[in-house]
Design a protein around this motif. Structure first.
Motif: not given
Lengths: 315, 189
Positions: B39-58
């Motif tokens: 799963n390619r997941v885009k997340l926003r870090n709520l502390k820094t507001n930075r957007v991460w794009e992380k790959t997880f194993k399903s």
């Protein structure tokens, strides 16, 4: 609660194009005198692949993830070359390019080498996609070009470093094949087949599935397996089919061990398929092509639900 | 602590990643036909507001973040902290200027805004999508000029500056869209 959406998710124009492509495929195989077959979607056993999850039907067995085993029983019975349009089912696969139920076009050519089957697949894909050029890449060369790594010989740690350099994996512990698959599907695949049909050949032996092994031009053992990509989309997976029943049984046993390690349920093996292999499968090459994806690319869509009337879930 | 598996990830879900609360923006399932699913997941870090794009194993999972959005009334700013109140139980929360960020430019006392609480403490503040604020400073209006389409800057009572049509005068109330920072209309008083 909002009223249920009853309308199809695909436009009628796309559904008409879908029907047209199906008719072209039927005409293509009929013109070559190939036998169309139908095999059950519901069988008492299912595949052992560690990365395929079947949908169980209580009291009956499993919805099939592919018609491969049943079609090989027909080949062993002397059917000659056969083809089928089959609805298949895979649990947990939901996304823009996945629906738990989808349509596979699967066919087997008796006496064909993988090279001959690749030409056949290209001819069929052109029915839907138009007169595209065709290139072949060795799996090994793709990793060398895009990642400066030899996927057949490099260490798992080198793969892990490459994954960290190009992507942001949220995990650190993974086996060699997981890193290879991650790099293949996230770094290399998107570059494949931009303006042409791109066939990848000579997979690592650990990813042989039901393909036989052979030595490549450099003497390295590789799987006689190929995949077709177009515009970064994986469209088809083909094998020079494994004929050795003992080797097949050993691969199934390895699958079951892998499933156990992953904490996945492992059911009984398809003994009827193994018995058919023991009685003798003719030398053949076979391929499964994702028909919904082919139609998606033919109409210029980006998601499967644009070409399926009623997908299970719209992501 | 609740956990969520990748197949439960959906836009808006709040999870913990590398020790920080994040909100999921997008989740894309990718899988080679025969291989491991990811799963390619885009997340926003709520502390820094930075957007991460992380790959997880399903099938991998993340802990739920104790993050919730609450509608609160903005009370006042005491020079150091902004004070908010939950209308149901009158519970008050104070947030630093850093936490409030640019939302401060749109906050009018008594207005209802969204306060994101993390472990019970304000983490972020979002103003209402539309606010009605008084123009405190702008060039004199050109009477009757509703057609030329020109604009001028206007400073609002809360500190925000927006472009307004030439006919808008100081002391008038205007409606603004806080997401785009744009003037919407004059409010008849």
């Amino acid at each position: 609660m909002s009223p249920p959406t009853w309308q199809p998710s695909a436009s009628l124009a796309n559904l008409r194009r879908r029907a047209q492509i199906l008719a072209q495929i039927r005409a293509y195989f009929a013109a070559q005198g190939m036998l169309e077959v139908e095999t059950p979607q519901l069988c008492p056993t299912t595949v052992s692949d560690p990365h395929l999850n079947s949908i169980a039907v209580a009291g009956y067995g499993y919805l099939q993830t592919s018609p491969e085993y049943a079609m090989k029983r027909l080949l062993a019975a002397g059917s000659g070359s056969i083809w089928q349009i089959a609805h298949v089912f895979r649990a947990d696969e939901v996304g823009r390019r996945h629906n738990p139920e989808f349509t596979l076009l699967e066919w087997y050519r008796v006496g064909f080498t993988p090279d001959q089957l690749i030409d056949d697949v290209a001819a069929l894909a052109r029915l839907a996609l138009g007169q595209l050029g065709c290139v072949r890449h060795r799996y090994r060369d793709l990793f060398r070009t895009h990642l400066d790594l030899d996927p057949l010989t490099c260490s798992g740690d080198a793969l892990r470093r490459a994954a960290r350099q190009h992507l942001d994996p949220a995990f650190d512990d993974a086996d060699r094949d997981t890193w290879l698959e991650l790099l293949m599907c996230q770094v290399i695949e998107p570059q494949l087949g931009r303006d042409e049909l791109s066939f990848v050949v000579d997979y690592p032996p650990s990813q042989a599935a039901l393909a036989r092994l052979r030595a490549d031009d450099d003497g390295q053992p590789v799987a006689a397996r190929f995949e077709l990509y177009h515009r970064g989309v994986e469209l088809a997976n083909g094998y020079h089919e494994l004929l050795d029943a003992g080797e097949q049984r050993a691969r199934f046993a390895a699958d079951l061990r892998a499933r156990e390690m992953l904490g996945l349920p492992a059911g009984a093996l398809d003994e009827a398929f193994l018995a058919a292999l023991e009685s003798g499968l003719p030398d053949c090459s076979g391929v499964a092509l994702g028909l919904d994806r082919l139609i998606m690319l033919a109409v210029g869509a980006d998601t499967l639900h644009e070409v399926m009337a009623f997908p299970l879930c719209r992501p | 602590m609740a956990t969520y598996s990748t197949n439960e990830f959906k836009s808006g879900l709040k999870v913990m990643l590398e020790g920080d609360p994040c909100t999921i923006l997008e989740n894309e399932f990718v899988k080679p036909g025969k291989g491991q699913a990811f799963n390619r997941v885009k997340l926003r870090n709520l502390k820094t507001n930075r957007v991460w794009e992380k790959t997880f194993k399903s099938g991998d999972s993340l802990d739920a973040a104790d993050v919730m959005d609450r509608d609160m009334q903005y009370l006042y700013n005491d020079g150091e902290f902004f004070h908010f109140m939950e209308p149901e139980n009158f519970e008050q929360h104070q947030a630093s200027a850093t936490t409030v960020g640019d939302a401060a430019l749109w906050l009018k006392e008594q207005d209802t805004c969204t306060v994101t609480l993390y472990n019970g403490e304000p983490l972020a503040v979002s103003p209402p999508n539309f606010v009605e604020l008084e123009v405190s400073e702008t060039e004199p209006g050109i009477r009757g000029d509703t057609a030329t389409g020109g604009t001028k800057p206007a400073r609002l009572s809360t500190g925000a500056t927006v472009k307004v049509p030439l006919f808008v005068n100081e002391g008038e109330i205007i409606k603004c869209d806080t997401r785009s920072g744009e003037y919407v209309s004059r409010v008849k008083s």
